[in-house]
Motif scaffolding. Structure first.
Motif, short mmCIF file in Angstrom:
data_model
loop_
_atom_site.label_atom_id
_atom_site.label_comp_id
_atom_site.label_asym_id
_atom_site.label_seq_id
_atom_site.Cartn_x
_atom_site.Cartn_y
_atom_site.Cartn_z
N GLY A 275 -9.23 -6.09 12.24
CA GLY A 275 -8.82 -7.18 11.35
C GLY A 275 -10.01 -7.90 10.74
N GLU A 276 -11.03 -8.15 11.54
CA GLU A 276 -12.23 -8.82 11.04
C GLU A 276 -12.97 -7.94 10.03
N ILE A 277 -13.00 -6.65 10.29
CA ILE A 277 -13.68 -5.74 9.35
C ILE A 277 -12.94 -5.70 8.01
N ASN A 278 -11.61 -5.63 8.07
CA ASN A 278 -10.82 -5.68 6.82
C ASN A 278 -11.05 -6.99 6.07
N GLN B 226 -16.45 -11.90 -3.52
CA GLN B 226 -17.79 -12.41 -3.88
C GLN B 226 -18.47 -11.57 -4.96
N HIS B 227 -18.13 -10.26 -5.01
CA HIS B 227 -18.82 -9.36 -5.95
C HIS B 227 -17.78 -8.55 -6.74
N PRO B 228 -16.98 -9.25 -7.56
CA PRO B 228 -15.85 -8.56 -8.21
C PRO B 228 -16.27 -7.43 -9.16
N THR B 229 -17.48 -7.49 -9.68
CA THR B 229 -17.87 -6.42 -10.61
C THR B 229 -18.42 -5.19 -9.89
N ARG B 230 -18.80 -5.37 -8.64
CA ARG B 230 -19.45 -4.26 -7.93
C ARG B 230 -18.65 -3.70 -6.77
N VAL B 231 -17.66 -4.44 -6.31
CA VAL B 231 -16.95 -4.05 -5.09
C VAL B 231 -15.45 -4.05 -5.35
N LEU B 232 -14.82 -2.95 -4.93
CA LEU B 232 -13.36 -2.85 -5.07
C LEU B 232 -12.79 -2.43 -3.71
N VAL B 233 -11.85 -3.21 -3.21
CA VAL B 233 -11.16 -2.85 -1.97
C VAL B 233 -9.78 -2.33 -2.32
N LYS B 234 -9.41 -1.23 -1.69
CA LYS B 234 -8.13 -0.59 -1.99
C LYS B 234 -7.41 -0.29 -0.67
N THR B 235 -6.14 -0.62 -0.59
CA THR B 235 -5.35 -0.24 0.58
C THR B 235 -4.93 1.21 0.40
N VAL B 236 -5.32 2.06 1.33
CA VAL B 236 -5.10 3.51 1.16
C VAL B 236 -4.05 4.07 2.12
N GLY B 237 -3.52 3.21 2.98
CA GLY B 237 -2.49 3.70 3.88
C GLY B 237 -2.27 2.75 5.03
N ARG B 238 -1.41 3.18 5.94
CA ARG B 238 -1.12 2.40 7.14
C ARG B 238 -1.25 3.28 8.35
N SER B 239 -1.68 2.68 9.44
CA SER B 239 -1.75 3.40 10.71
C SER B 239 -0.34 3.56 11.27
N TRP C 252 -3.13 -1.97 8.12
CA TRP C 252 -3.53 -1.52 6.79
C TRP C 252 -4.90 -0.87 6.86
N LEU C 253 -4.99 0.32 6.31
CA LEU C 253 -6.28 1.03 6.22
C LEU C 253 -6.80 0.80 4.80
N LYS C 254 -8.02 0.28 4.72
CA LYS C 254 -8.58 -0.09 3.41
C LYS C 254 -9.94 0.56 3.21
N GLU D 121 -3.16 8.52 9.94
CA GLU D 121 -4.59 8.24 9.73
C GLU D 121 -5.32 9.47 9.19
N ALA D 122 -4.95 10.64 9.69
CA ALA D 122 -5.57 11.88 9.17
C ALA D 122 -5.13 12.14 7.73
N ILE D 123 -3.89 11.79 7.41
CA ILE D 123 -3.38 11.95 6.04
C ILE D 123 -4.18 11.07 5.07
N VAL D 124 -4.50 9.85 5.50
CA VAL D 124 -5.29 8.94 4.66
C VAL D 124 -6.64 9.57 4.33
N VAL D 125 -7.31 10.11 5.35
CA VAL D 125 -8.63 10.73 5.11
C VAL D 125 -8.48 11.98 4.25
N ARG D 126 -7.44 12.76 4.53
CA ARG D 126 -7.17 13.96 3.71
C ARG D 126 -7.04 13.58 2.24
#
Length: 402
Positions: free
Chosen positions: A106-109, A118-131, A136-138, A265-270
């Motif tokens: 949770g802290e890492i997310n 803080q860096h909207p032009t350089r950093v994009l976070v995307k939710t890519v799936g759920r465990s 939420w896996l981001k 979780e493997a599907i997310v990485v796939r």
């Protein structure tokens, strides 16, 4: 609980000799033995108190020399748990992740979300799936902010195996360096974007933080049978799924699952690998422990045709780490250096089109090898980053933007 479990270090003869004790067969008896690690010099085995007399007989019968490297695994984990609890209270999350302690999923997310704000032009976070349990896996995509599309990509992940805490720590450190210190790494972000998934096995990772008794959990948390929980997500990919180095036993630490991609979780990485394969130039998955930079193949004792490219990039990382800190990494094909592991993400990414694909096994630490104490985090993550930078520099040079 692992109270009175002992960890033995056995001097192993070269595996090519084909003699002595077959530790992988022993490890099939999962309730009594767990094979932590094995190379041609030493093997680490965690042994249940009831099995210790039999184990010593086996060792003596095979004239193998050994020493006990942890007399009570459970006790050392209890001490560590208390230390971590105190550090969490002393260093709450306040918008940055330092190296004072290990952080929760949770802290890492939260941290990557904060970086994106803080860096909207350089950093994009995307939710890519759920465990499996609904976490939420981001991913975080780090760019230099010039807005150019279709750059090459370096894809990195951590936390495949729950107990390997130093892996997410190293990956999070890399994120911080690329975002906050990006002038220093401008060259690595010129024609390349970095896409990073810090914790693949979020459920398992959180479970290892619940109590000392769960600290050494490795797998996911999806029930695999009436008796056992969890699948090894790094044996769950459908490239040579459930062949060598994987198990069909739901209670095994290397259980490949009832079918390939049974784990969300493997599907997310796939899907990340597939979605980026046309531009992806390096896939790096960070594990522990063992001081290795491993490349395909993991399913067969053979080198791919382009092994020299893999070797060149891997050695750039190993050489840089040795020059910086003196730590020695072995670089080579995973089947030859360590053990076969079919159905793993590095083989999958390489086969999908990433010309460079590595599993990096970080150094051991702590009384149980998978638990470098908090005071070692800073040194280990900085050392790892030296290697990652050197490999990325070599990749950028070898694979310029088309």
């Amino acid at each position: 609980s692992l109270n009175s479990f002992k960890i033995y270090e056995v001097a192993t003869k070269s595996r090519s000799a084909g003699d002595g004790l077959d530790f992988s067969k022993l490890a099939n008896n999962d309730s009594y033995y767990e094979l932590y690690y094995s190379n041609d010099a030493a093997t680490h085995v965690l042994v249940h108190p009831d099995a210790q007399p039999e184990f010593i007989e086996l060792l003596n019968g095979n004239t193998l020399s050994y020493k006990i490297v942890n007399h009570d695994a459970g006790l050392s984990l209890h001490r560590e748990f208390e230390t971590n609890r105190k550090l969490r209270n002393a260093h709450p999350y306040r918008g940055r992740l330092g190296t004072e302690r290990y952080y929760s999923h949770g802290e890492i997310n939260q941290y990557i979300e904060d970086l994106a704000k803080q860096h909207p032009t350089r950093v994009l976070v995307k939710t890519v799936g759920r465990s499996y349990e609904g976490r939420w896996l981001k991913t975080i995509r780090i760019t230099n902010g010039d807005g150019r599309a279709n750059k090459n990509v370096i894809l990195m992940d951590g936390g495949f195996h729950a107990r390997e805490w130093i892996s997410p720590a190293a990956v999070v450190y890399a994120i911080g360096e690329l975002v906050d210190n990006y002038e220093a790494y401008a060259q690595l972000l010129l024609d390349y974007d970095w896409v990073i998934l810090p914790v693949v096995n979020a459920d398992g990772y959180e479970y290892t933080q619940v109590s000392p008794d769960t600290r050494m959990w490795r797998k996911t948390r999806q029930p695999s049978s009436a008796a056992c929980i969890g699948i090894d997500p790094n044996r769950n990919f459908d490239f040579h799924w459930n062949e060598t180095g994987a198990s069909s036993d739901p209670c095994s630490e290397t259980y490949a699952g009832p079918k390939s991609f049974s784990e969300p979780e493997a599907i997310v990485v796939r899907d990340l690998i597939r979605g980026l394969a046309d531009r992806g130039k390096m896939y790096l998955t960070v594990h522990s422990y063992g001081n290795y930079i491993l490349y395909p193949w993991g399913y067969i004792d053979e080198l791919p045709d382009t092994w020299e490219d893999l070797d060149e990039v891997g050695r750039a990382g190993g050489d840089a780490i040795k020059a910086a800190t003196g730590t020695i990494y072995k670089v080579g094909c995973s089947t030859q250096l360590l053990y076969p592991a079919a159905g793993a993400s590095d083989d999958y990414a390489f086969n999908a089109g990433f010309p460079i694909s590595f599993t990096m096994e970080l150094p051991a630490g702590g009384d149980n090898y998978f638990n470098p104490p908090p005071e070692d985090i800073d040194r280990l993550v900085k050392e790892t980053w030296v290697g990652i930078v050197a490999m990325a520099q070599k990749v950028v040079e070898k694979y310029p933007l088309n």
